[in-house]
Scaffold this motif. Structure first.
Motif, PDB file in Angstrom:
ATOM      1  N   TRP A 133      -7.138 -41.656 -26.100  1.00  0.00           N
ATOM      2  CA  TRP A 133      -7.667 -42.987 -25.787  1.00  0.00           C
ATOM      3  C   TRP A 133      -7.572 -43.149 -24.280  1.00  0.00           C
ATOM      4  CZ3 TRP A 133      -4.853 -48.228 -27.009  1.00  0.00           C
ATOM      5  CH2 TRP A 133      -5.766 -49.294 -26.914  1.00  0.00           C
ATOM      6  N   HIS A 134      -8.325 -44.093 -23.740  1.00  0.00           N
ATOM      7  CA  HIS A 134      -8.228 -44.314 -22.292  1.00  0.00           C
ATOM      8  C   HIS A 134      -7.140 -45.323 -21.939  1.00  0.00           C
ATOM      9  CE1 HIS A 134     -10.948 -47.595 -23.602  1.00  0.00           C
ATOM     10  NE2 HIS A 134     -10.356 -48.291 -22.651  1.00  0.00           N
ATOM     11  N   ALA A 135      -6.685 -46.112 -22.886  1.00  0.00           N
ATOM     12  CA  ALA A 135      -5.670 -47.135 -22.615  1.00  0.00           C
ATOM     13  C   ALA A 135      -4.325 -46.714 -23.208  1.00  0.00           C
ATOM     14  CB  ALA A 135      -6.105 -48.484 -23.189  1.00  0.00           C
ATOM     15  N   ASN A 136      -3.264 -47.430 -22.803  1.00  0.00           N
ATOM     16  CA  ASN A 136      -1.906 -47.157 -23.296  1.00  0.00           C
ATOM     17  C   ASN A 136      -1.512 -45.700 -23.069  1.00  0.00           C
ATOM     18  OD1 ASN A 136      -1.949 -49.435 -26.163  1.00  0.00           O
ATOM     19  ND2 ASN A 136      -1.761 -49.822 -23.986  1.00  0.00           N
ATOM     20  N   GLN A 137      -1.869 -45.178 -21.895  1.00  0.00           N
ATOM     21  CA  GLN A 137      -1.488 -43.825 -21.505  1.00  0.00           C
ATOM     22  C   GLN A 137      -0.355 -43.891 -20.484  1.00  0.00           C
ATOM     23  OE1 GLN A 137      -3.575 -41.195 -23.068  1.00  0.00           O
ATOM     24  NE2 GLN A 137      -3.794 -43.160 -24.108  1.00  0.00           N
ATOM     25  N   TYR A 536      -8.771 -42.174 -18.102  1.00  0.00           N
ATOM     26  CA  TYR A 536      -9.990 -41.792 -18.798  1.00  0.00           C
ATOM     27  C   TYR A 536     -10.122 -40.265 -18.824  1.00  0.00           C
ATOM     28  CZ  TYR A 536     -11.397 -46.679 -18.655  1.00  0.00           C
ATOM     29  OH  TYR A 536     -11.454 -48.040 -18.835  1.00  0.00           O
ATOM     30  N   TRP A 537      -9.813 -39.672 -19.978  1.00  0.00           N
ATOM     31  CA  TRP A 537      -9.926 -38.220 -20.142  1.00  0.00           C
ATOM     32  C   TRP A 537     -11.348 -37.757 -19.857  1.00  0.00           C
ATOM     33  CZ3 TRP A 537      -5.332 -35.757 -21.516  1.00  0.00           C
ATOM     34  CH2 TRP A 537      -4.317 -36.569 -22.020  1.00  0.00           C
ATOM     35  N   VAL A 538     -12.322 -38.583 -20.267  1.00  0.00           N
ATOM     36  CA  VAL A 538     -13.726 -38.210 -20.103  1.00  0.00           C
ATOM     37  C   VAL A 538     -14.101 -38.030 -18.638  1.00  0.00           C
ATOM     38  CG1 VAL A 538     -14.517 -40.618 -20.058  1.00  0.00           C
ATOM     39  CG2 VAL A 538     -16.084 -38.812 -20.792  1.00  0.00           C
ATOM     40  N   LYS A 539     -13.427 -38.713 -17.756  1.00  0.00           N
ATOM     41  CA  LYS A 539     -13.757 -38.630 -16.329  1.00  0.00           C
ATOM     42  C   LYS A 539     -13.527 -37.225 -15.787  1.00  0.00           C
ATOM     43  CE  LYS A 539     -12.836 -41.035 -11.954  1.00  0.00           C
ATOM     44  NZ  LYS A 539     -12.097 -42.152 -11.325  1.00  0.00           N
ATOM     45  N   TYR A 540     -12.606 -36.503 -16.378  1.00  0.00           N
ATOM     46  CA  TYR A 540     -12.253 -35.172 -15.870  1.00  0.00           C
ATOM     47  C   TYR A 540     -12.723 -34.051 -16.796  1.00  0.00           C
ATOM     48  CZ  TYR A 540      -9.460 -38.307 -13.133  1.00  0.00           C
ATOM     49  OH  TYR A 540      -9.078 -39.347 -12.319  1.00  0.00           O
ATOM     50  N   LYS A 543     -18.345 -35.068 -21.173  1.00  0.00           N
ATOM     51  CA  LYS A 543     -18.803 -35.531 -22.481  1.00  0.00           C
ATOM     52  C   LYS A 543     -18.118 -34.809 -23.631  1.00  0.00           C
ATOM     53  CE  LYS A 543     -23.122 -36.102 -25.115  1.00  0.00           C
ATOM     54  NZ  LYS A 543     -24.593 -35.898 -25.091  1.00  0.00           N
ATOM     55  N   ASP A 544     -17.713 -33.568 -23.409  1.00  0.00           N
ATOM     56  CA  ASP A 544     -17.119 -32.770 -24.483  1.00  0.00           C
ATOM     57  C   ASP A 544     -15.624 -33.009 -24.671  1.00  0.00           C
ATOM     58  OD1 ASP A 544     -19.570 -31.721 -24.986  1.00  0.00           O
ATOM     59  OD2 ASP A 544     -19.094 -29.671 -24.387  1.00  0.00           O
ATOM     60  N   TYR A 545     -15.079 -34.038 -24.005  1.00  0.00           N
ATOM     61  CA  TYR A 545     -13.644 -34.279 -24.163  1.00  0.00           C
ATOM     62  C   TYR A 545     -13.282 -34.531 -25.622  1.00  0.00           C
ATOM     63  CZ  TYR A 545     -13.556 -39.388 -24.968  1.00  0.00           C
ATOM     64  OH  TYR A 545     -13.674 -40.646 -25.499  1.00  0.00           O
ATOM     65  N   ALA A 546     -14.163 -35.232 -26.347  1.00  0.00           N
ATOM     66  CA  ALA A 546     -13.896 -35.511 -27.756  1.00  0.00           C
ATOM     67  C   ALA A 546     -14.103 -34.266 -28.616  1.00  0.00           C
ATOM     68  CB  ALA A 546     -14.785 -36.647 -28.249  1.00  0.00           C
TER      69      ALA A 546
END
Length: 727
Positions: A133-137, A536-540, A543-546
């Protein structure tokens, strides 16, 4: 639904009066077939609800509840109510990255292990929430992995003249072998390095680079030599001298034993040491020079970074007159500093936490406000001289990216300011010049109220002279490829440990949470004001982070674990729902497996019922398992009217009815109600001053309880109730 009529029960009175003084009263009963029994009297709503069975009795799908883990562990009544009514529990916060991972990346499993031991004892399943998730990290830890490398400048002036190296020539320096200055090969982007090309040298001194002889060395002083070095293959280097009693000293480069050379690899490595045994002949100190030798190995290129090459006199006397006393806090005290405002705190750091010495000043501001709402003040015995430039220097870092400013202030609060100073989690030297505009500036102040952060500050200097800043601090940013590699490894480390540790206890997970923007596009992580725990994992990872996340979940979890993608507002933004389904299809097109889609459903009485129906229709068409993952119905008040409670019950029942009627039975995973009750301690961070749940503040069943139960059962359960009193 059976409708009860309220019919008065009359006992027939027959009065025969023979005289005023002789009254005879006879009672006659109504025939039995005409009597109204108590079973036909209307049951009050509260009495009806009290006769319902526990909620999970009415359904074969998974019925879950979102809980506060500490309450489940420590409040027996809370725990009993959860165990009685639900099949599984979703921990609202305590199983997330921010709750479990510390600033060194280590996971503390203890609290969750204790919780799961209780759920196992009760036969209650645990739903994993949430892995990516992008929050609560723990954003501090994750950002530290990709933070730039900070190489502080030297603590004093560099005696070596690097000007001819920085301009690309070797004028004044001697060389033996193939030695050049190479552009774009230094530590920092675009910087230079001295390049040594070792083809087939026979001796270490066959490839050598020698500094100009220096005659300004002071006898009895200690000098620090430091530089950064790397090689394209594993190699070795050696430093020798001219002008020492021992020009070929043995340096303990490896930490044990005596060795006169140091190892090099493809990674930059700092070499640092001191010398003090300067040679005197005929009462004259001999000129001093440094020789760099790389005649080791074959077909190796060595690089010495130009900007970090330094020779510093550690015993040099400074001519700077510092107007601030207790500027390095080495007495472990803040006296005479003082401060106030915004609930802020100030202290001296733990020993060893200073920049260049043991201690630093620590300033903590708890919440964002105006910069001047939290201040740390130093008062001068006399006012500063007006119109004269004052140079301010200090070293600073913060626990999160933050900002502050400094000011020179008068008793009437007028001031001259530095402007905003941005800080990072790495030590950085700040140098500013402020010219007092009047003759009454008597205070130096740190204004640190603009960021919710903890600041570490050390080696503060305020002077009208020159600041001996030493060599420039070097900041080396990581490449996008390096960041992706580091963050990808952090994701795998987190997920692999969680899935492996709880392999026997958790069999369903929110693998990816809230990936979509409201319009239906994938989040990209480019936000202007992220929360302190946003990452935000997706930032690094793109799109394929998921895709990566679902593959890792399948790799490290059980083969039959049920893996969900989850998002909110899908009932209010059908475009967002379409985007989520499209992204789910993309994830599977890349070889990952998504078992189900979760729709959170944090709704209100005004939520469109037509949209709810359309949402379930689209979810059903996806072919995936469907879970209502975080259902609550807010009323906008903590003190609802009876009509609001009845309307809330109807909305709960509508959602459950729609789920059962529209989602095919084979796709119905379950429904989770978000939070157990309306108690304030469950709503400290979610919907405070609200009443969104099916149990009230005293754990009593609300009308919503009946709505949920009837929806799960597919009928009005109370239609079978009689009016007979039950124990």
């Amino acid at each position: 639904m059976k409708k009860f009529k309220l019919i008065p029960v009359f006992l027939i009175f027959v009065g025969l009066m023979s005289s005023c003084e002789d009254t005879i009263m006879d009672w006659e009963e109504v025939p039995e077939e005409n009597q109204v029994t108590t079973a036909e009297l209307p049951l009050e709503l509260a009495e009806k609800i009290s006769r319902y069975e526990p909620l999970k009795t009415y359904t074969d799908v998974v019925l879950g509840v979102g809980i506060v883990m500490d309450l489940y562990v420590n409040d027996a009544a809370y725990r009993a109510l959860v165990n009685e009514n639900y099949d599984d529990a979703t921990v609202g916060y305590a199983m997330k990255h921010g709750a479990m991972v510390n600033n060194q990346g280590q996971i503390n499993f203890g609290p969750v292990d204790n919780f799961i031991a209780l759920t196992n004892e009760a036969g209650l399943d645990v739903y994993g929430h949430t892995l990516v998730w992008h929050a609560n990290q723990n954003a501090n830890y994750l950002n530290s992995l990709i933070a730039p490398t900070i190489i502080p400048g030297t603590s004093g002036g560099n005696i070596l003249d690097l000007s001819t190296l920085k301009d690309g020539s070797l004028n004044g320096w001697e060389k033996n072998g193939t030695v050049t200055v190479a552009a774009d090969e230094g530590l920092a982007a675009g910087s230079r390095a001295v390049k040594f090309e070792a083809a087939t040298p026979a001796n270490y001194y066959d490839l050598q680079f020698r500094s100009p002889l220096n005659t300004s060395i002071v006898a009895g002083h200690t000098y620090e030599i430091s530089f950064y070095v790397r090689s394209d293959n594993s190699g070795n280097g050696k430093v020798t001298f001219r002008g020492l009693d021992n020009n070929y000293p043995y340096k303990d480069w490896y930490g044990s034993g005596a060795s006169d050379n140091f190892a090099t690899t493809s990674e930059w490595k700092q070499v640092k040491f001191t010398v003090s045994d300067f040679k005197t002949e005929g009462g004259q100190l001999q000129p001093f020079g440094i020789d760099f030798n790389f005649g080791y190995g074959s077909n190796i290129n060595y690089y010495v970074d130009v900007n970090t090459l330094s020779l510093v006199d550690l015993d040099a006397e400074t001519e700077v007159v510092n107007l601030i006393t207790n500027s390095d806090f080495e007495n472990a005290s803040l006296n005479p500093w003082s401060g106030y405002g915004n609930g802020s705190s100030r202290s001296v750091s733990a020993q060893g936490a200073g920049y260049s010495s043991d201690y630093a000043m620590v300033l903590t501001n708890p919440v964002v406000a105006n910069s001047y709402s939290a201040q740390q003040v130093f008062e001068f015995p006399t006012a500063l001289e007006s119109g004269v430039a004052h140079t301010i220097s200090f070293y600073i870092k913060s626990d999160v990216a933050a900002s502050l400013e400094v000011e020179l202030q008068s008793p009437d609060y007028s001031a001259d300011y530095s402007g905003a100073i941005n800080t990072t989690t790495n030590w950085t030297q700040v140098v500013r010049t402020i010219t007092p505009s009047t003759t009454d500036r008597t205070k130096f102040i740190f204004d640190f109220g603009a960021s919710a952060a903890t600041f570490y500050i050390d080696d503060i200097v305020l002077t009208t002279g020159e600041i001996a800043a030493g060599s420039e601090t070097i900041i080396i940013e990581k490449t996008d490829e390096e960041k992706a590699e580091l963050i990808g490894a952090a994701m795998e480390d987190w997920m692999s440990q969680m899935l492996t540790h709880y392999k026997s206890d958790v069999h369903a997970w929110d693998v990816v949470n809230e990936p979509m923007k409201e319009g239906g596009n994938l989040r990209d992580g480019n936000v202007t004001d992220p929360a302190n725990d946003d990452f935000y994992w997706v930032k690094y990872l793109g799109k394929d982070y998921a895709v990566t996340a679902f593959k890792l979940a399948r790799q490290y979890g059980n083969p039959d674990d049920v893996l969900f993608i989850n998002d909110y507002n899908l009932e209010s933004s059908l475009a967002k729902l379409d985007g989520l389904i499209e992204y789910t299809n993309y994830i599977e097109s890349q070889g990952a497996e998504v078992d189900g889609i979760g729709t959170q459903m944090h709704i209100s009485l005004n939520t469109s019922r037509d949209n709810i129906v359309q949402m379930f229709q689209k979810l059903a068409a996806s072919g995936k398992l469907i879970k209502v993952s975080e259902l609550d119905v807010r009323l906008g008040t903590a003190s609802p009217t009876m009509q609001q409670l009845l309307d809330q019950s109807a909305m709960y029942q509508f959602v459950v009815d729609s789920f059962r009627e529209i989602i095919p039975a084979s796709q119905q995973y379950g429904i989770t109600l978000w939070n157990l009750s309306d108690k304030a301690n469950e709503h400290e961070f979610w919907l405070p001053e609200e009443s969104p749940n099916v149990f009230d503040t005293n754990f009593g069943r609300k009308p919503a309880y009946k709505g949920v139960a009837d929806g799960l059962a597919g009928r009005d359960v109370s239609e079978d109730f009689s009016g007979e009193l039950v124990d």
